[in-house]
Scaffold this active site. Structure first.
Site, PDB file in Angstrom:
ATOM      1  N   HIS A 251      45.482  35.713  35.040  1.00 61.51           N
ATOM      2  CA  HIS A 251      45.784  34.263  34.953  1.00 61.51           C
ATOM      3  C   HIS A 251      44.714  33.402  35.638  1.00 61.51           C
ATOM      4  O   HIS A 251      44.709  32.198  35.491  1.00 61.51           O
ATOM      5  CB  HIS A 251      47.200  33.945  35.480  1.00 61.51           C
ATOM      6  CG  HIS A 251      47.339  33.941  36.976  1.00 61.51           C
ATOM      7  ND1 HIS A 251      48.402  33.357  37.626  1.00 61.51           N
ATOM      8  CD2 HIS A 251      46.558  34.461  37.951  1.00 61.51           C
ATOM      9  CE1 HIS A 251      48.261  33.510  38.924  1.00 61.51           C
ATOM     10  NE2 HIS A 251      47.167  34.178  39.149  1.00 61.51           N
ATOM     11  N   ASP A 252      43.818  34.065  36.385  1.00 60.13           N
ATOM     12  CA  ASP A 252      42.732  33.310  37.034  1.00 60.13           C
ATOM     13  C   ASP A 252      41.568  33.020  36.074  1.00 60.13           C
ATOM     14  O   ASP A 252      40.611  32.356  36.463  1.00 60.13           O
ATOM     15  CB  ASP A 252      42.152  34.123  38.210  1.00 60.13           C
ATOM     16  CG  ASP A 252      43.160  34.329  39.326  1.00 60.13           C
ATOM     17  OD1 ASP A 252      44.029  33.462  39.503  1.00 60.13           O
ATOM     18  OD2 ASP A 252      43.073  35.359  40.016  1.00 60.13           O
ATOM     19  N   GLU A 280      52.387  39.667  35.273  1.00 56.55           N
ATOM     20  CA  GLU A 280      52.043  38.243  35.145  1.00 56.55           C
ATOM     21  C   GLU A 280      53.237  37.487  34.569  1.00 56.55           C
ATOM     22  O   GLU A 280      54.118  38.090  33.939  1.00 56.55           O
ATOM     23  CB  GLU A 280      50.873  38.078  34.150  1.00 56.55           C
ATOM     24  CG  GLU A 280      49.524  38.583  34.636  1.00 56.55           C
ATOM     25  CD  GLU A 280      48.705  37.525  35.372  1.00 56.55           C
ATOM     26  OE1 GLU A 280      49.200  36.405  35.582  1.00 56.55           O
ATOM     27  OE2 GLU A 280      47.555  37.848  35.716  1.00 56.55           O
ATOM     28  N   GLU A 312      48.347  30.107  32.789  1.00 55.64           N
ATOM     29  CA  GLU A 312      49.476  30.986  32.514  1.00 55.64           C
ATOM     30  C   GLU A 312      49.588  31.101  30.999  1.00 55.64           C
ATOM     31  O   GLU A 312      49.192  30.183  30.281  1.00 55.64           O
ATOM     32  CB  GLU A 312      50.764  30.418  33.116  1.00 55.64           C
ATOM     33  CG  GLU A 312      50.730  30.254  34.632  1.00 55.64           C
ATOM     34  CD  GLU A 312      50.532  31.552  35.398  1.00 55.64           C
ATOM     35  OE1 GLU A 312      50.872  32.632  34.887  1.00 55.64           O
ATOM     36  OE2 GLU A 312      49.998  31.489  36.537  1.00 55.64           O
TER      37      GLU A 312
HETATM   38  C1  LIG Z   1      45.290  35.983  42.707  1.00 55.09           C
HETATM   39  S1  LIG Z   1      44.589  37.324  43.566  1.00 55.09           S
HETATM   40  C2  LIG Z   1      45.767  38.612  43.254  1.00 55.09           C
HETATM   41  C3  LIG Z   1      45.727  39.705  44.272  1.00 55.09           C
HETATM   42  C4  LIG Z   1      46.740  40.824  44.050  1.00 55.09           C
HETATM   43  N1  LIG Z   1      46.591  41.460  42.775  1.00 55.09           N
HETATM   44  C5  LIG Z   1      48.144  40.313  44.214  1.00 55.09           C
HETATM   45  O1  LIG Z   1      48.799  40.022  43.204  1.00 55.09           O
HETATM   46  O2  LIG Z   1      48.606  40.179  45.348  1.00 55.09           O
HETATM   47  C6  LIG Z   1      43.212  37.775  42.522  1.00 55.09           C
HETATM   48  C7  LIG Z   1      42.292  38.823  43.121  1.00 55.09           C
HETATM   49  O3  LIG Z   1      41.181  39.033  42.229  1.00 55.09           O
HETATM   50  C8  LIG Z   1      40.042  39.324  43.036  1.00 55.09           C
HETATM   51  N2  LIG Z   1      38.796  39.113  42.264  1.00 55.09           N
HETATM   52  C9  LIG Z   1      38.245  37.943  41.889  1.00 55.09           C
HETATM   53  N3  LIG Z   1      37.105  38.166  41.213  1.00 55.09           N
HETATM   54  C10 LIG Z   1      36.937  39.512  41.153  1.00 55.09           C
HETATM   55  C11 LIG Z   1      35.930  40.360  40.581  1.00 55.09           C
HETATM   56  N4  LIG Z   1      34.906  39.827  39.922  1.00 55.09           N
HETATM   57  N5  LIG Z   1      36.073  41.701  40.703  1.00 55.09           N
HETATM   58  C12 LIG Z   1      37.139  42.236  41.388  1.00 55.09           C
HETATM   59  N6  LIG Z   1      38.116  41.474  41.929  1.00 55.09           N
HETATM   60  C13 LIG Z   1      38.019  40.134  41.824  1.00 55.09           C
HETATM   61  C14 LIG Z   1      40.197  38.354  44.192  1.00 55.09           C
HETATM   62  O4  LIG Z   1      39.397  38.701  45.312  1.00 55.09           O
HETATM   63  C15 LIG Z   1      41.707  38.450  44.470  1.00 55.09           C
HETATM   64  O5  LIG Z   1      42.014  39.427  45.428  1.00 55.09           O
END
Ligand SMILES: C[S@@+](CC[C@H](N)C(=O)[O-])C[C@H]1O[C@@H](n2cnc3c(N)ncnc32)[C@H](O)[C@@H]1O
Length: 346
Positions: A251-252, A280, A312
């Site tokens: 979702h990011d 999600e 979302e």
């Molecule tokens: C919204 S958090 C969710 C963390 C975990 N899955 C949870 O639900 O508690 C998104 C995660 O994606 C990681 N992330 C962002 N870009 C990334 C990348 N290019 N490779 C690996 N992880 C990444 C961030 O550091 C973060 O920990």
């Protein structure tokens, strides 16, 4: 006055009351943040609570009165002259510490870094709005670069995600444990500080886990015998495992980026018995009065304010990104949470 006019008048009167929930919409979170910062001890009379928390009694009384109104605490008469406060079902979710606490999440979303982007949401929506996220406008960097450069914020963020992970993983374990049958190795892609994976390997002890995230995140993640922490970039390559777990990661990102991540996950799992487990929200359009649905819509707004292009998704949108990433079938399992569990197969 005719019936029609009475109905309009009543409707207008209701609207004039409802408007106040928008005018003062931020007050609830501000008070709860205040309560988390003050800390709350075991139930006791107000005067003792004020002394224990080193608070001015009449101001603390007003804070407690507000929270009693919203059922965060219950007011009880200890004797004829003294009132005290006891816990409600909501209290454990708001008090620091404990398995169910969302206090760290409250501290994240009420932080200046998180609140400032919301001031430029309208700029983001305008046709002339550029592609810089409100988060970057406010904080000078996108979310992940900002977290990398600011270890305190990174800790705040990872702890907040950990709060939600504890609740959602518990709901997953209770709601659909069969998802993990036969999974001997599991990679949590974007696993943050490893909270989700540590709960999963505890519940399903046959699983060997890999917690995969950006190097600065895994560098401070918890260590354990059944979990290996691996730092990397999910857009480049993802270590192999029987199944890939992705919670609140896709979702990011926009569809194109999701498809890239999902293709990398597909490469990491076996073609015959591998799967991707996505946890999600699945938005349901036009479902009125659905409280979890309303949370999904608020999360969607947060994605617009905080991430570069995240959103979302509805079932149709999930189906699109999964098909485009080469998955042949998927199923959705609702759990007792804002999120659902989606199993996708190569
Ligand atoms: C919204 S958090 C969710 C963390 C975990 N899955 C949870 O639900 O508690 C998104 C995660 O994606 C990681 N992330 C962002 N870009 C990334 C990348 N290019 N490779 C690996 N992880 C990444 C961030 O550091 C973060 O920990």
């Amino acid at each position: 006055m005719g019936d029609m006019e009475v109905t309009i008048k009543e409707g207008e009167a209701r609207a004039e009351i409802e408007i106040w929930s928008y005018v003062l919409g931020y007050v609830k979170i501000a008070v709860v943040k205040c309560a988390v910062e003050l800390g709350y001890l075991t139930p006791m009379p107000l005067s003792e609570l004020a002394t224990a928390l080193r608070c001015e009694p009449s101001r603390l009384h007003r804070i407690m009165r507000f929270m009693v109104h919203y059922r965060i605490f219950k007011q009880e008469h200890i004797n004829h002259h003294t009132v005290g406060f006891s816990l409600t079902l909501l209290s454990p979710l708001l008090i620091k510490g404990g398995e169910k606490s969302m206090a760290a999440f409250i501290l994240l979303v009420s932080s200046r870094t998180w609140l400032a982007p919301w001031h430029s949401l309208s700029v983001r929506v305008l046709e002339t709005g550029n592609n810089i996220s409100p988060f970057e406008v406010a904080n000078g960097k996108d979310l992940w670069s900002y977290a990398e450069a600011n270890p305190d914020f990174s800790e705040l963020f990872n702890n907040a995600m950990g709060c939600d992970a504890r609740l959602t993983v518990q709901a997953t374990i209770e709601g659909c444990p069969e998802v993990f049958d036969g999974v001997e190795s599991l990679i949590d892609v974007g696993g943050g500080n490893g909270t989700a994976l540590s709960l999963l390997v505890k519940a399903f002890p046959w699983i060997q886990g890999i917690n995969f995230d950006l190097p600065h995140v895994v560098a401070v993640a918890a260590k354990s015998d059944s979990i290996e922490n691996v730092g990397g970039d999910m857009f480049m390559s993802i270590p192999n495992a029987d199944a890939a777990f992705l919670m609140w990661v896709l979702h990011d990102w926009d569809d194109e980026e999701c498809i890239k991540i999902l293709k990398k996950c597909r490469e990491a799992i076996p073609e015959d018995k591998g799967k991707v487990i996505i946890v999600e929200a699945v938005l349901e359009e036009d479902k009125e009065g659905d409280e979890l649905g309303a949370v999904g819509l608020m999360l969607d707004m947060a994605m617009m304010a905080i991430t570069n292009k995240g959103k979302e998704r509805t079932l149709k949108e999930w189906s699109y990104v999964l098909q485009q990433s080469g998955f042949t079938r998927f199923n959705v399992k609702p759990i007792r949470a804002v999120k659902s569990v989606i199993e996708a197969y190569p």
